[in-house]
Enzyme design. Structure first.
Site, short mmCIF file in Angstrom:
data_model
loop_
_atom_site.label_atom_id
_atom_site.label_comp_id
_atom_site.label_asym_id
_atom_site.label_seq_id
_atom_site.Cartn_x
_atom_site.Cartn_y
_atom_site.Cartn_z
N ARG A 1 -22.06 -10.54 -0.03
CA ARG A 1 -20.63 -10.59 -0.36
C ARG A 1 -20.32 -11.96 -0.95
O ARG A 1 -20.77 -12.98 -0.42
CB ARG A 1 -19.78 -10.37 0.90
CG ARG A 1 -18.32 -10.11 0.61
CD ARG A 1 -17.49 -10.07 1.88
NE ARG A 1 -17.13 -11.41 2.34
CZ ARG A 1 -16.27 -11.65 3.32
NH1 ARG A 1 -15.71 -10.65 3.98
NH2 ARG A 1 -15.99 -12.89 3.69
N TYR B 1 -9.05 -16.34 0.99
CA TYR B 1 -9.76 -15.73 2.10
C TYR B 1 -11.27 -15.82 1.91
O TYR B 1 -11.79 -15.72 0.80
CB TYR B 1 -9.37 -14.25 2.24
CG TYR B 1 -10.31 -13.50 3.16
CD1 TYR B 1 -10.19 -13.61 4.54
CD2 TYR B 1 -11.36 -12.74 2.65
CE1 TYR B 1 -11.08 -12.98 5.39
CE2 TYR B 1 -12.25 -12.09 3.49
CZ TYR B 1 -12.10 -12.22 4.85
OH TYR B 1 -12.99 -11.61 5.69
N ASP C 1 -14.54 -8.89 -0.98
CA ASP C 1 -13.45 -8.52 -0.07
C ASP C 1 -12.13 -9.01 -0.64
O ASP C 1 -11.91 -10.21 -0.78
CB ASP C 1 -13.69 -9.14 1.31
CG ASP C 1 -12.74 -8.61 2.37
OD1 ASP C 1 -11.81 -7.86 2.00
OD2 ASP C 1 -12.92 -8.95 3.55
N HIS D 1 -9.28 -8.21 0.87
CA HIS D 1 -8.60 -8.51 2.13
C HIS D 1 -7.11 -8.18 2.10
O HIS D 1 -6.27 -9.00 2.48
CB HIS D 1 -8.83 -9.96 2.55
CG HIS D 1 -8.98 -10.11 4.05
ND1 HIS D 1 -8.04 -10.70 4.84
CD2 HIS D 1 -9.98 -9.71 4.88
CE1 HIS D 1 -8.43 -10.68 6.10
NE2 HIS D 1 -9.61 -10.08 6.15
N GLU E 1 -13.62 -4.35 -0.99
CA GLU E 1 -13.18 -4.06 0.36
C GLU E 1 -11.67 -4.28 0.52
O GLU E 1 -11.14 -5.28 0.00
CB GLU E 1 -13.94 -4.96 1.33
CG GLU E 1 -13.61 -4.78 2.78
CD GLU E 1 -14.38 -5.76 3.63
OE1 GLU E 1 -13.91 -6.04 4.75
OE2 GLU E 1 -15.44 -6.26 3.20
N GLU F 1 -11.59 -1.58 8.66
CA GLU F 1 -11.87 -2.47 9.78
C GLU F 1 -10.69 -2.65 10.72
O GLU F 1 -10.87 -2.97 11.89
CB GLU F 1 -12.37 -3.83 9.29
CG GLU F 1 -11.33 -4.69 8.61
CD GLU F 1 -11.91 -6.01 8.15
OE1 GLU F 1 -11.34 -7.06 8.50
OE2 GLU F 1 -12.92 -6.00 7.43
N ARG G 1 -15.06 1.62 7.27
CA ARG G 1 -15.49 0.37 7.90
C ARG G 1 -15.06 0.24 9.35
O ARG G 1 -15.05 -0.85 9.92
CB ARG G 1 -14.96 -0.82 7.09
CG ARG G 1 -15.44 -0.82 5.64
CD ARG G 1 -15.44 -2.21 5.06
NE ARG G 1 -16.41 -3.05 5.72
CZ ARG G 1 -16.11 -4.13 6.44
NH1 ARG G 1 -14.85 -4.49 6.62
NH2 ARG G 1 -17.05 -4.84 7.01
N GLU H 1 -22.09 -4.89 7.96
CA GLU H 1 -21.74 -6.30 7.83
C GLU H 1 -22.49 -7.11 8.88
O GLU H 1 -22.59 -6.70 10.04
CB GLU H 1 -20.24 -6.49 7.99
CG GLU H 1 -19.78 -7.93 7.81
CD GLU H 1 -18.27 -8.09 7.90
OE1 GLU H 1 -17.76 -9.10 7.42
OE2 GLU H 1 -17.62 -7.18 8.46
N TRP I 1 -2.33 -11.13 5.05
CA TRP I 1 -3.48 -12.05 5.10
C TRP I 1 -4.78 -11.25 4.95
O TRP I 1 -5.66 -11.62 4.23
CB TRP I 1 -3.52 -12.82 6.41
CG TRP I 1 -4.67 -13.76 6.45
CD1 TRP I 1 -4.79 -14.95 5.79
CD2 TRP I 1 -5.91 -13.60 7.16
NE1 TRP I 1 -6.01 -15.54 6.04
CE2 TRP I 1 -6.72 -14.72 6.88
CE3 TRP I 1 -6.42 -12.61 8.00
CZ2 TRP I 1 -8.00 -14.89 7.41
CZ3 TRP I 1 -7.69 -12.77 8.53
CH2 TRP I 1 -8.48 -13.89 8.24
#
Length: 402
Positions: free
Chosen positions: A148, A160, A210, A212, A236, A262, A283, A339, A402
């Site tokens: 990543r 991030y 990512d 995010h 992601e 996630e 995820r 991950e 975030w």
């Protein structure tokens, strides 16, 4: 008949803060579960101590499915990260016990291996493009077959995924760090550094990124289309998952694969994403989505729609979660990737894990159960430290995802 005699909750901060559940049977067999919820650890610890542990005493530890249903349906107020993290910890601990009683590693109880090892991706980052490229090279030299890539956006202090030390640690002590964010600056910069990674290292490895949750659906579509030549393994969390129909719009504009899940906690949270084929990788994680029992249900549903697994595995999940994830990953037919960020040296003073890394893959321990031991005495050297994840604010001062 063996029964659950004791269940203890430990909170310690060896490198990062972890909540660990240890269940002990009347025969003296112990099982471990990870109850860590980054930034809200004490909420889960209290939920376990005050509401769940009293329910466990005297029950049959072999009835894993029944215990899951009892804790889920019996609570009435269902789902949510605190409840599901607590349920996850109990479920994982009972699978650990079941493996030890059977004298088998957990993956054998789940049907045995479907693959020789679990493909993982590492996290390369940099404060600028040259340092990112150096870190990608470091990961490739370590044997990673998937990396990543994240780099700091010039002039934007809240980027991030950029590591400050040897281990990525976004959480801050005292109060949350409030970080600035500029979407347009990110959209103008990130595609270029992903192209730079491909230009320097080619296409002989998987490249991930990512977002995010930072973009609107249309911005995410624009980003995905702009990086199609990079052939990302996935982008992601391109947009917050609350509005799941938004992913249909992204799908209409780009062929870049999408990974989501996630922060989602149950099969019902991801049902529409999977059955609508709005994502390519799910995820959800063993620590936050109901443990091994429920995560396997999510993965089975995903397999029907050619959605592959890509479980979250940040360092705020303990080695207990990582071991449980690898035991499940090695068995499921629709596995995609796992991950893997590694842990600080202090973490391994408390947790001793039999999971091994070689040639870009993880392998579970062949010891009975999960193959992880918890050192209570070592944990006492690392008392709880309150930490918060950051909060992002746009340049106009308003709060952003975030």
């Amino acid at each position: 008949m063996s029964t659950i005699e004791r269940a203890e909750v430990f909170v310690s901060s060896p490198g990062r803060t972890f909540v660990t559940l240890r269940v002990t049977t009347s025969d003296g067999v112990t099982g471990l579960g990870d109850a860590t919820l980054n930034g809200r650890e004490l909420a889960v610890a209290a939920y376990l101590r005050d509401h769940v542990v009293p329910l466990l005493i005297g029950r049959d530890p072999a009835r894993v499915e029944d215990m899951w249903q009892f804790l889920y349906k019996g609570a009435y107020w269902r789902r949510g990260p605190v409840t599901m993290t607590a349920v996850s910890a109990v479920d994982t601990a009972l699978w650990d016990i079941k493996g030890k009683v059977a004298g088998l590693p957990v993956y054998q109880l789940l049907g045995g291996r479907s693959r020789d090892g679990v493909l993982v991706y590492g996290h390369a980052s940099g404060t600028d493009v040259p340092s990112l490229l150096d870190d990608v090279e470091r990961h490739l030299e370590l044997g990673y077959q998937a990396v990543r890539a994240q780099a700091a956006v010039p002039g934007v202090g809240g980027t991030y995924g950029v590591r400050k030390g040897t281990i990525y640690e976004p959480a801050a002590a005292d109060l949350p760090e409030e970080q600035p964010w500029d979407t347009e600056a990110y959209l103008g910069f990130a595609p270029g550094y992903l192209e730079a990674v491909r230009e320097r290292f080619g296409f002989g490895f998987h490249l991930l990124h990512d977002v995010h949750h930072r973009l609107t659906p249309l911005e995410a579509a624009r980003f995905g289309r702009s990086v199609e030549a990079c052939r990302l393994f996935w982008m992601e969390d391109p947009t917050p998952a609350e509005n799941q129909e938004a992913f249909r719009l992204i799908r209409q504009h780009t062929t870049t694969p999408i990974a989501v899940g996630e922060v989602l906690n149950s099969i019902w949270d991801v049902q529409h994403l999977i059955t609508g084929q709005l994502i390519d990788y799910v995820r959800t994680t063993v620590a936050h989505a109901g443990g091994i029992t429920h995560l396997r249900r999510i993965f089975d549903l995903a397999a029907l729609y050619q959605v592959r697994t890509g479980s979250h595995g940040a360092t705020d999940l303990s080695p207990v979660s990582m071991a449980a994830a690898v035991h499940l990953d090695v068995t499921v037919p629709n596995f995609g990737i796992q991950e893997y960020m590694g842990h600080a040296a202090e973490t391994f003073e408390v947790f001793r894990s039999g999971v091994t890394f070689a040639d870009g893959r993880l392998n579970p321990s062949d010891a009975p159960g999960l193959g992880v031991e918890y050192d209570e005495k070592a944990a006492e050297r690392f008392p709880y430290r309150r930490r918060y994840l950051p909060v992002a604010r746009r340049l106009d001062g308003s709060v952003h995802d975030w």
